[in-house]
Design an enzyme around this catalytic site. Sequence first.
Site: not given
Ligand code: PLP
Length: 370
Positions: A50, A183, A185, A309
């Site tokens: 993502g 994404s 996962h 994150c």
């Molecule tokens: N956008 C949102 C709303 C997300 O919740 C996340 C990950 O938790 C991401 C982007 C980033 O995705 P990725 O971890 O696959 O890079």
Amino acid sequence: MLPYYIEYYGNPSAAYDYATQSRRAMNEARKQIADVIGADITEIYFTSGGTEADNWAIMGAAEAFTFNSKKSVPGHVITTQIEHHAVLNSCKHLESLGYEVTYVPVNEFGIVDVKNIEKAIKPNTCLISVMMANNEIGSIQPIKEIGRLANDHSIMFHTDAVQSFGHIPIDVNEMNIDMLSASAHKCHGPKGIGFLFIRNGIKIPPYQHGGKQERRVRAGTENVPSIVGFGEAAHIINSRLLMDTEYILKLRNHFTERVINEIENVKINGSTEQRLPGNINFSFKSVNGEAVQIQLDFNNICCSTGSACNAGSKKISHVMEAINMPAEYANGSVRFSLSSFNTVDEINETVDILKEVILKLRDMENMNRL
Ligand code: PLP
């Protein structure tokens, strides 16, 4: 996924016959994914997840504006205050390059008012990027209305659907979406694979430069086993969407009712109606969310405070700040994500343990005050 690590190891870009099966499988996955959002297979570009898809959409729209604008006016991007950092930090980067960004606020439920987006539009607005659903509080944005607004003003519209893909119905045509990130996962697929939907006719430059993969716009050898896994996950989750949503909502309602009735001084963060089925976010007054998380972890219950994150960050999350959560509640926010693999017994066990944990932490807090 397993055969694509061994028997069908051929590089999909190669001319030899051994690559045929990898290529075929990748195209099948592309179709499985495109079907979930009503897209054409030629509109799906695989990425590493993502984050890459969000970065590509935002940087690409800005770069396309600069390239196409005859005058040297910097482009302007509209987004919201509660986006994931994959979007927010891309926008911060654009600002450092001289672009303008407007971060539109949300209401107490974490929902943006379309009128505020409309008010933010300028002659040099080149992109509106609004997430479909928030990762912390699950609030679902009025994407169709925002898409219509963007379309009426001929502005590119991107949505970060990382949390929504496979969890709520999506139709990129009905919703007037030009670009959409997702994404694997987040829908039980493998980690480290995602895609960017780019509507045919929308032109943004590549983000990653190199070979001719992904119709020459996303260079790099494709992660075939993960793409196959993503396709299969997308197909399975989409074919069960209605049934699973009903089940997950039952679990969530049961969870929420028990917590509200059995634990004092608790708030539900976000909207109760415009919300992802599997998301629930509580704030416990005068309790530290991280302490709750640690205590639950001792009992093998996984939850999160703020976005994963952000784990380890002491600051209250930007989402809690944006919905104006009072300080005595903001620190005690805990998010639970439910799926069709959870059971009522697990919910009951979680609430029983949560009750004890909150009582214990509040007792400790009171003792510290004495
Ligand atoms: N956008 C949102 C709303 C997300 O919740 C996340 C990950 O938790 C991401 C982007 C980033 O995705 P990725 O971890 O696959 O890079």
